[in-house]
Design a protein around this motif. Structure first.
Motif, PDB file in Angstrom:
ATOM      1  N   TYR A  59      -5.718   1.772  -2.016  1.00 61.71           N
ATOM      2  CA  TYR A  59      -5.233   0.410  -1.809  1.00 61.71           C
ATOM      3  C   TYR A  59      -5.377  -0.043  -0.357  1.00 61.71           C
ATOM      4  O   TYR A  59      -5.465  -1.255  -0.103  1.00 61.71           O
ATOM      5  N   ARG A  60      -5.433   0.889   0.582  1.00 65.06           N
ATOM      6  CA  ARG A  60      -5.786   0.515   1.955  1.00 65.06           C
ATOM      7  C   ARG A  60      -7.181  -0.096   1.977  1.00 65.06           C
ATOM      8  O   ARG A  60      -7.421  -1.109   2.632  1.00 65.06           O
ATOM      9  N   ALA A  61      -8.099   0.554   1.264  1.00 68.86           N
ATOM     10  CA  ALA A  61      -9.483   0.070   1.230  1.00 68.86           C
ATOM     11  C   ALA A  61      -9.556  -1.322   0.600  1.00 68.86           C
ATOM     12  O   ALA A  61     -10.282  -2.201   1.091  1.00 68.86           O
ATOM     13  N   ILE A  62      -8.818  -1.537  -0.490  1.00 70.82           N
ATOM     14  CA  ILE A  62      -8.819  -2.850  -1.142  1.00 70.82           C
ATOM     15  C   ILE A  62      -8.228  -3.905  -0.212  1.00 70.82           C
ATOM     16  O   ILE A  62      -8.769  -5.015  -0.083  1.00 70.82           O
ATOM     17  N   ALA A  63      -7.116  -3.562   0.447  1.00 70.84           N
ATOM     18  CA  ALA A  63      -6.468  -4.513   1.353  1.00 70.84           C
ATOM     19  C   ALA A  63      -7.392  -4.880   2.511  1.00 70.84           C
ATOM     20  O   ALA A  63      -7.493  -6.053   2.899  1.00 70.84           O
ATOM     21  N   VAL A  90       0.827  -1.206   0.000  1.00 69.69           N
ATOM     22  CA  VAL A  90       0.000   0.000   0.000  1.00 69.69           C
ATOM     23  C   VAL A  90       0.863   1.258   0.000  1.00 69.69           C
ATOM     24  O   VAL A  90       0.583   2.225  -0.712  1.00 69.69           O
ATOM     25  N   TYR A  91       1.936   1.234   0.787  1.00 72.84           N
ATOM     26  CA  TYR A  91       2.765   2.427   0.989  1.00 72.84           C
ATOM     27  C   TYR A  91       4.049   2.301   0.174  1.00 72.84           C
ATOM     28  O   TYR A  91       4.915   1.472   0.466  1.00 72.84           O
ATOM     29  N   HIS A  92       4.153   3.114  -0.867  1.00 74.60           N
ATOM     30  CA  HIS A  92       5.297   3.053  -1.777  1.00 74.60           C
ATOM     31  C   HIS A  92       5.658   4.466  -2.193  1.00 74.60           C
ATOM     32  O   HIS A  92       4.800   5.350  -2.284  1.00 74.60           O
ATOM     33  N   SER A  93       6.933   4.675  -2.496  1.00 77.68           N
ATOM     34  CA  SER A  93       7.426   6.018  -2.813  1.00 77.68           C
ATOM     35  C   SER A  93       6.755   6.627  -4.033  1.00 77.68           C
ATOM     36  O   SER A  93       6.690   7.858  -4.163  1.00 77.68           O
ATOM     37  N   PRO A 124      -1.006  10.020  -2.164  1.00 75.67           N
ATOM     38  CA  PRO A 124      -1.879   9.811  -0.994  1.00 75.67           C
ATOM     39  C   PRO A 124      -3.227   9.210  -1.380  1.00 75.67           C
ATOM     40  O   PRO A 124      -3.772   8.377  -0.645  1.00 75.67           O
ATOM     41  N   GLU A 125      -3.752   9.617  -2.525  1.00 81.59           N
ATOM     42  CA  GLU A 125      -5.032   9.076  -2.976  1.00 81.59           C
ATOM     43  C   GLU A 125      -4.911   7.582  -3.285  1.00 81.59           C
ATOM     44  O   GLU A 125      -5.825   6.796  -2.976  1.00 81.59           O
ATOM     45  N   GLN A 126      -3.799   7.196  -3.904  1.00 77.85           N
ATOM     46  CA  GLN A 126      -3.596   5.781  -4.199  1.00 77.85           C
ATOM     47  C   GLN A 126      -3.437   4.967  -2.909  1.00 77.85           C
ATOM     48  O   GLN A 126      -3.962   3.856  -2.801  1.00 77.85           O
ATOM     49  N   GLU A 127      -2.726   5.516  -1.942  1.00 71.43           N
ATOM     50  CA  GLU A 127      -2.569   4.802  -0.679  1.00 71.43           C
ATOM     51  C   GLU A 127      -3.926   4.571  -0.020  1.00 71.43           C
ATOM     52  O   GLU A 127      -4.200   3.476   0.492  1.00 71.43           O
TER      53      GLU A 127
END
Length: 297
Positions: free
Chosen positions: A231-235, A218-221, A225-228
């Motif tokens: 992908y938090r929601a998907i995870a 989820v957390y990548h360089s 912030p919107e993508q994080e």
């Protein structure tokens, strides 16, 4: 809170620092843990483990396996693998053969475009000589282009020539993500989909979860912030472990690629979740082996 960077590369693949230096940088960044996740090789892990003992840093043995789905490069991270597993080593060797083929195809394309660059030029630009179980990738070719003056930056090398859709980009047949997941699990590891925000293939995530994917980076360089948040929601929905890391490759042309060690990190509790997942995998493998032996008896 104690933190870990779960995505870093070394000179064993396309990083510019030896793995022991990554561990030292983790200590300098105030981290408690670091994963060594080189592309299609585990050659840097033993050195990192020794440095972890020296610096009192938890080193997570890992790998980043190159796969393709629907013409898109997909990378699958494997954590807590048995990096001495003979079958895994044989399989990674086969992937490095494909990587070598890809490198030569890209160099041919560059020559056709009028850029006089050879594998000898690429090898000459390396900061350290390569062993048989280490990899050469696009960043090495980009570095050679930079040093020969064909581009002004690493970013330009990828945008004009080496990135997806660029003039010299090629993508020979590779294994599918499902196969990488199987290999990682068979080596006692925990499979995690790397930087999903770079793929535009979200439909792949639930499909891979059904066949053993355990986590999502989820957390990548390179994630916004919107993508994080996305992908938090998907995870959360799929019950996947949420990992993160810098994807540190060291410095080239005065620029750190992608980000410094510790720039993206997760709590050490995530490392424990990966350990728990590994133990579950080990029990399943032992159970499957027992069933096979029982069937043969």
């Amino acid at each position: 809170m104690l933190y870990a960077d779960l995505h870093t590369h070394t000179t064993a693949s396309d990083g510019t620092q030896p793995s022991s230096e990554n561990v030292r940088l983790a200590l300098k960044a105030g981290l408690a843990g670091i994963a060594i996740t080189d592309h299609d090789t585990v050659a840097g892990i033993d050195e990192a483990l020794a440095a972890g003992t020296q610096y009192d840093i938890t080193v997570i043995p890992g790998v980043e396996i190159s796969t393709v789905s629907e013409g898109q490069d997909i990378h699958v991270l494997g954590y807590w693998i048995d990096h001495t597993n003979p079958l895994l080593l044989q399989r990674l060797s086969s992937l490095r053969d494909v990587r070598e083929q890809r490198n030569m195809m890209m160099l041919e394309r560059l020559n056709e475009l009028g850029l006089q660059i050879t594998m000898e030029d690429v090898l000459a630009s390396l900061q350290a000589s390569k062993k048989a179980d280490e990899t050469i990738g696009r960043p090495h070719i980009a570095d050679a282009l930079l040093k020969k003056g064909y581009v002004a930056s690493m970013a330009e090398a990828f945008e004009r020539y080496l990135g997806k859709g660029a003039a010299a980009y090629v993508n020979p047949p590779r294994i599918e993500p499902l196969t990488a997941i199987e290999w990682i699990r068979e080596a006692g590891g925990v499979p995690v989909l790397a930087h999903p925000g770079l793929y535009n293939l979200d439909k792949l995530i639930p499909q891979l979860t059904e066949v053993g994917l355990a986590g999502l980076e989820v957390y990548h360089s390179d994630h916004t912030p919107e993508q994080e948040k996305h992908y938090r929601a998907i995870a959360e929905q799929l019950g996947l472990i949420m990992t993160g890391g810098s994807d540190f490759h060291g410095e080239r042309g005065g620029v750190v690629f992608h980000a410094p060690v510790g720039a993206r990190k997760v709590e050490m509790s995530v490392v424990q979740l990966l350990i728990d997942a590994k133990q579950t995998t080990s029990k399943l493998l032992f159970s499957d082996k027992g069933e096979d032996e029982g069937a043969q008896a």
